[in-house]
Motif scaffolding. Structure first.
Motif, short mmCIF file in Angstrom:
data_model
loop_
_atom_site.label_atom_id
_atom_site.label_comp_id
_atom_site.label_asym_id
_atom_site.label_seq_id
_atom_site.Cartn_x
_atom_site.Cartn_y
_atom_site.Cartn_z
N LEU A 35 -5.95 5.56 5.53
CA LEU A 35 -4.69 6.25 5.75
C LEU A 35 -4.65 6.85 7.15
O LEU A 35 -5.62 7.46 7.62
N TYR A 65 0.88 4.07 -2.89
CA TYR A 65 0.55 5.47 -2.57
C TYR A 65 1.65 6.42 -3.04
O TYR A 65 1.39 7.44 -3.70
N THR A 66 2.91 6.10 -2.73
CA THR A 66 3.99 6.99 -3.11
C THR A 66 4.21 6.99 -4.63
O THR A 66 4.61 8.00 -5.21
N TRP A 81 -9.05 9.84 -1.61
CA TRP A 81 -8.17 8.70 -1.83
C TRP A 81 -8.88 7.39 -1.47
O TRP A 81 -9.61 7.33 -0.49
N PHE A 85 -7.80 3.23 -0.96
CA PHE A 85 -6.69 2.28 -0.84
C PHE A 85 -7.24 0.87 -0.70
O PHE A 85 -8.10 0.62 0.15
N LEU A 111 0.83 -1.21 0.00
CA LEU A 111 0.00 0.00 0.00
C LEU A 111 0.86 1.26 0.00
O LEU A 111 0.56 2.24 -0.70
N LYS A 112 1.94 1.25 0.77
CA LYS A 112 2.81 2.43 0.82
C LYS A 112 3.53 2.63 -0.50
O LYS A 112 3.69 3.76 -0.97
N ALA A 125 -3.66 2.44 -4.95
CA ALA A 125 -3.99 3.73 -4.36
C ALA A 125 -4.55 4.60 -5.47
O ALA A 125 -3.88 4.82 -6.48
N ARG A 143 -6.59 8.24 -6.49
CA ARG A 143 -7.07 9.57 -6.09
C ARG A 143 -8.14 10.03 -7.06
O ARG A 143 -7.92 10.08 -8.28
#
Length: 286
Positions: free
Chosen positions: A216, A188-189, A229, A231, A184-185, A245, A247
């Motif tokens: 989050l 997201y990044t 967002w 996730f 997930l991280k 992720a 947006r």
């Protein structure tokens, strides 16, 4: 707005250029998001030979030629063909008509097709592509058998709150919980275009008991009110874990993503006026 608002569908399998692509298009229409997975071995060089491959790769042909003879050449070819076929399905074009481009941070996009965003991840012989008409998307992929818990990586990847949550969970579940947070991280990044520049200890995730939608969190566990967002983590294909992720920029899920019909009408009008003006300009001699 679609009944699938805020949801991310499971990854759809495709077996090379033949697809099937209809479920991918249906997910994009319903959710504004589609995930696609494929084996890299399902994307050999096309039967038309070097000329056809060059036509399909477009500007990536030069990069592919630089990799010739190296282990990564086949993977590069396969992922670019997969990306182009996914994008072509989304915008109603043929793969060779589209060009993949790269932003300043190396983030992929489809040149001239701002109505969609896409992202790629791969591990072993599996590739995962996420595409959306909502705004931005990042994806990541790992196999559940990868052992990460207990290696010390949790100390540089987790927030204080996440470390507490992991310690409180049953030991057999900790590795998967850590993998879900990691993917997930990464997703997201990647969606933000930050990559490793955004420290993983600066944000966390609250996970449901099983794969699904995550929330989050700030480093000490407070929820972040970023309702735009979404996730998700998904398990698929016999042991793989996908994270996405997404947006939502407020474009709406009924956005027409077709290459020939999604153009802004004012832009089209300006282009027509300029073309008409140029046609009436006198041509110089010589």
């Amino acid at each position: 707005m679609s009944s699938g608002a805020g949801l991310v569908p499971p990854p759809r399998p495709v077996l090379g250029a033949a697809g099937p692509w209809e479920p991918v298009r249906a997910d994009l229409d319903r959710y504004g998001v589609a995930l696609v997975h494929s084996r890299l071995s399902d994307w050999p060089a096309p039967p038309g030979g070097e000329g056809e491959l060059r036509r399909l790769l477009g500007r990536d042909w030069a990069r592919y030629r630089e990799l010739a003879g190296r282990p990564h050449a086949d993977r590069f070819r396969a992922t670019r063909l997969l990306l182009k076929h996914v994008a072509a399905t989304a915008v109603g074009a043929r793969p060779h008509e589209l060009e993949l481009a790269y932003g300043l941070t190396g983030r992929l996009y489809v040149r001239g097709c701002d109505q969609v965003d896409l992202n790629l991840s791969h591990t072993k012989d599996i590739a995962l592509v996420g595409i959306t008409s909502l705004g931005l998307i990042g994806v990541d992929l790992e196999h559940e058998e990868r052992r990460v818990y207990g290696s010390g990586i949790e100390r540089v990847m987790c927030t204080p709150d996440e470390l507490r949550r992991l310690a409180a969970s049953p030991e057999p579940e900790r590795n998967l919980a850590l993998l879900r947070r990691w993917t997930l991280k990464e997703a997201y990044t990647k969606a933000l275009g930050q990559g490793l520049a955004f420290s993983f200890t600066h944000f966390g995730f609250d996970l449901p008991d099983s794969c699904g939608r995550a929330r989050l969190l700030r480093p000490h566990g407070d929820p972040v009110n970023e309702h735009w967002w979404t996730f998700h983590t998904r398990r698929f294909a016999g042991g793989y874990l996908a994270a996405a992720a997404v947006r939502d920029d407020g474009r709406g899920r009924n956005l027409d993503t077709g290459l020939t019909t999604a153009l802004d009408h004012r832009t089209v009008q300006v282009l027509w006026e300029r073309q008409a003006a140029a046609a009436h300009q006198p041509r110089g001699g010589g």
